[in-house]
Design an enzyme around this catalytic site. Structure first.
Site, short mmCIF file in Angstrom:
data_model
loop_
_atom_site.label_atom_id
_atom_site.label_comp_id
_atom_site.label_asym_id
_atom_site.label_seq_id
_atom_site.Cartn_x
_atom_site.Cartn_y
_atom_site.Cartn_z
NE ARG A 70 -7.10 4.80 5.31
CZ ARG A 70 -6.63 6.04 5.83
NH1 ARG A 70 -7.15 6.69 6.77
NH2 ARG A 70 -5.42 6.49 5.18
CB ILE A 81 7.45 6.14 14.79
CG1 ILE A 81 8.65 5.27 14.47
CG2 ILE A 81 7.54 7.26 13.31
CD1 ILE A 81 10.10 5.97 14.14
CG ASP A 107 3.23 1.22 9.61
OD1 ASP A 107 3.50 1.54 8.44
OD2 ASP A 107 3.16 2.31 10.41
CB CYS A 139 -4.43 10.71 11.65
SG CYS A 139 -3.07 9.77 11.98
CE LYS A 180 -1.79 1.55 4.06
NZ LYS A 180 -1.33 3.04 4.49
CG ASN A 181 2.17 2.73 3.56
OD1 ASN A 181 1.15 2.97 3.11
ND2 ASN A 181 2.53 2.47 4.75
NE ARG A 201 -0.74 11.75 7.97
CZ ARG A 201 -0.60 13.12 7.96
NH1 ARG A 201 -1.71 13.87 8.23
NH2 ARG A 201 0.65 13.66 7.74
NE ARG A 206 1.27 10.52 10.44
CZ ARG A 206 0.63 9.51 9.67
NH1 ARG A 206 -0.40 9.22 10.43
NH2 ARG A 206 1.09 9.06 8.79
N PRO A 207 2.61 16.38 11.36
CG PRO A 207 4.39 17.70 12.39
CD PRO A 207 3.38 16.32 12.54
CB VAL A 208 3.18 18.50 6.00
CG1 VAL A 208 2.13 17.22 6.09
CG2 VAL A 208 2.45 19.68 6.12
CG ASP A 209 7.72 20.19 10.39
OD1 ASP A 209 6.85 19.15 10.32
OD2 ASP A 209 8.67 20.34 10.96
CG LEU A 210 10.13 17.11 8.62
CD1 LEU A 210 10.73 15.65 9.21
CD2 LEU A 210 11.34 18.06 9.01
C1 EPZ Z 1 4.53 6.63 6.29
O1 EPZ Z 1 3.83 7.79 6.84
C2 EPZ Z 1 3.51 5.52 6.45
N1 EPZ Z 1 2.41 6.01 5.29
C3 EPZ Z 1 3.17 5.28 7.70
O2 EPZ Z 1 2.32 4.12 7.48
C4 EPZ Z 1 4.09 4.99 8.37
O3 EPZ Z 1 3.81 4.43 9.95
C5 EPZ Z 1 5.20 6.04 8.67
O4 EPZ Z 1 5.70 6.28 7.17
C6 EPZ Z 1 6.45 5.48 9.43
O5 EPZ Z 1 6.98 4.63 8.78
C7 EPZ Z 1 2.71 6.00 4.11
O6 EPZ Z 1 3.75 5.65 3.77
C8 EPZ Z 1 1.32 6.36 3.31
P1 EPZ Z 1 6.75 9.93 8.54
P2 EPZ Z 1 4.60 9.50 6.90
O7 EPZ Z 1 6.88 11.23 7.95
O8 EPZ Z 1 5.33 9.56 5.68
C9 EPZ Z 1 7.13 13.03 11.93
C10 EPZ Z 1 0.32 2.69 7.77
O9 EPZ Z 1 -0.41 2.21 8.69
N2 EPZ Z 1 6.99 14.05 10.99
O10 EPZ Z 1 7.94 8.86 8.39
O11 EPZ Z 1 3.61 10.25 7.38
C11 EPZ Z 1 5.84 12.41 12.02
O12 EPZ Z 1 4.81 13.10 12.90
C12 EPZ Z 1 0.88 4.27 7.92
O13 EPZ Z 1 0.20 2.33 6.64
C13 EPZ Z 1 7.07 15.42 11.03
O14 EPZ Z 1 7.55 15.80 12.14
O15 EPZ Z 1 5.49 9.36 8.30
C14 EPZ Z 1 6.19 11.21 12.70
O16 EPZ Z 1 6.31 11.13 14.11
C15 EPZ Z 1 0.74 5.04 9.29
N3 EPZ Z 1 6.94 16.36 10.19
C16 EPZ Z 1 7.64 10.86 12.04
O17 EPZ Z 1 8.10 12.07 11.48
C17 EPZ Z 1 6.90 15.89 8.82
O18 EPZ Z 1 6.84 16.92 7.80
C18 EPZ Z 1 7.90 9.90 11.04
O19 EPZ Z 1 6.51 10.30 10.08
C19 EPZ Z 1 6.67 14.63 8.49
C20 EPZ Z 1 6.72 13.77 9.62
#
Ligand code: EPZ
Length: 422
Positions: A400, A330, A308, A118, A22-23, A94, A123-127
């Site tokens: 999902r 995480i 996950d 969620c 999926k991811n 997301r 789940r911020p998107v600042d990065l």
């Molecule tokens: C991906 O989410 C996966 N989703 C998630 O799977 C998975 O849990 C996650 O990676 C970690 O492996 C998809 O690929 C669609 P991150 P993502 O950015 O990219 C923080 C599932 O169950 N962060 O690696 O959103 C964030 O809050 C889902 O299939 C920021 O602070 O995860 C988290 O604490 C759930 N700022 C950490 O980083 C940002 O801009 C890791 O998040 C982005 C993230």
């Protein structure tokens, strides 16, 4: 809203087919926006998230056709009518944020709704924003939307991530492939889904090296052509179904699963006393005697123990011999399954990001509620071994990320069915 009813106590014996990830698919589909040539994805999973991403891409004007019952996706984005990803779609998933990089790279502008939080965290998107700004884009947050512009195109840069982010790495990678000059992504995520995306982009003509390591280098090109790409098998679905015989007893062969994508998880599972072996067709897991041993788990970015699979592992630890400490490093709120497992008789103490599980002989079936994708599947797994009946409500969360889970488990002997709501 449908529910899933499980009557515990039956050992499992059979084979389960593992679908495409999926991811990975949710990152591969937006890649169609990078080229005006057709992109074909095979081994695609048939999930509601994939249908949501299809709707999003179609709302932008891309063409997405599901072939072979959804196993094959034919995508093309010759003409894009809009660069606006609407809130009513983004709020459902997301991963919609992954259209930001490709839209900026090819059209120099994007309006993407902020996904909002969620169940598992803010789940911020600042990065994601940071990466686009490093590449020369101007981003402004207005009315809940990220308004991004790069009127003179993106230019290669060094992007240093302060923390590992799968999605931000994917957005940076997809933006960099069409940027002018060289980009270096430092502290990049190393997940197999990113490696899969890089393989597909390279097949489209991108110049990428280092995927799967902490530093990815990209030499921008002016255009990309089409390709046909097979989606990597889903390592989280694999890990989930490896836990089914571990919890219920018996033997299950996960056909099409790749053991090399779940090394750390498989090591942990073996430490509990479960037999894990690679076969010609995939991965076979069996539990013959008695209770498993309690083990400690700390989630980490790949190749560490996947966040996950934390909820599913907790379901196994609920009936393990001893005390297990699970640390979720995480996400800030990923123990929503704990109170539901406790309704089934589990002994769990949650303090911040740490859950301490004292194993009990057996759980008891109960009505429980799904809160997020992986929490809900942990409740189904727990129900496989619980005494009596477990009814998991709100299984739209499950749909999902898991294709027809009740059919796959029933084919292995589980007493499980979907109860459709009126
Ligand atoms: C991906 O989410 C996966 N989703 C998630 O799977 C998975 O849990 C996650 O990676 C970690 O492996 C998809 O690929 C669609 P991150 P993502 O950015 O990219 C923080 C599932 O169950 N962060 O690696 O959103 C964030 O809050 C889902 O299939 C920021 O602070 O995860 C988290 O604490 C759930 N700022 C950490 O980083 C940002 O801009 C890791 O998040 C982005 C993230």
């Amino acid at each position: 809203m449908d529910s899933i009813k499980v009557r515990g106590g039956t050992e499992l014996d059979g084979r389960i087919a593992i679908a495409g990830a999926k991811n990975a698919c949710l990152a591969l589909m937006p890649a169609t926006l990078l080229s005006d040539a057709p992109l074909t994805l095979t081994n695609a999973p048939r999930l509601s998230d994939i249908r949501t991403m299809t709707t999003l891409l179609q709302s932008l004007g891309a063409e997405v056709t599901q072939l072979q019952g959804g196993r094959v996706l034919a995508l093309s984005s010759h003409d894009i009518a809009s660069q606006r990803a609407d809130y009513d779609i983004v709020r459902k998933m997301r991963a919609s944020i992954l259209v930001l990089g490709p839209l900026l790279a090819r059209w120099g502008r994007a309006e993407v709704s902020l996904p909002g939080g969620c169940a598992i965290g803010a789940r911020p998107v600042d990065l994601h924003q940071h990466a686009m700004e490093c590449l020369g884009a101007e981003l402004e947050l207005r009315d809940g939307y990220l308004h991004a512009r790069a009127p003179s195109g993106l230019r290669g840069a060094v992007i240093e991530f302060p923390l590992v982010s799968v999605g931000a790495t994917e957005n940076a990678l997809m933006a960099a492939v069409l940027a002018r000059g060289e980009t270096e992504i430092r502290n990049a995520a190393r997940e197999p889904e990113i490696v899969d995306l890089a393989h597909c982009l390279r097949a489209m003509g991108a110049q990428i090296e280092g995927e799967g390591t902490a530093t990815i280098r990209v030499q921008g090109v002016s255009t990309l052509h089409g390709t046909t790409h097979s989606v990597v098998p889903d390592r989280i679905e694999l890990g989930t179904y490896m836990l089914a015989p571990a919890i219920a007893g018996g033997t299950v062969e996960c056909v099409g699963g790749r053991l090399d994508l779940v090394t750390r998880f498989a090591e942990k599972l073996s430490e509990t006393g479960i037999s894990v072996e690679e076969t010609a067709d995939g991965v076979r897991v069996s539990r013959s005697n008695g209770r498993v041993r309690a083990v400690d788990v700390v989630t980490a970015p790949y190749p560490g123990f996947p966040t996950d699979l934390q909820a599913q592992m907790m379901a196994l630890m609920c009936t393990a011999e001893g005390v297990s400490v699970l640390e979720e490093r995480i996400f800030e709120n990923r123990f929503m399954h704990a109170p539901e497992l406790m309704r089934m008789g589990a002994r769990i103490e949650v303090h911040g990001g740490t859950a301490r599980v004292t194993g009990v002989e057996r759980l008891r079936g109960a009505p429980v509620m799904a809160t997020d994708l992986r929490a809900s599947v942990s409740l189904v797994l727990a129900g496989l071994a619980a005494e009596g009946e477990t009814m998991v409500s709100r299984v739209y969360h499950l749909d999902r990320g898991y294709e027809r889970i009740e059919e796959k488990l029933r084919a292995c002997g589980a007493d499980i069915e979907r109860v459709r709501s009126e």
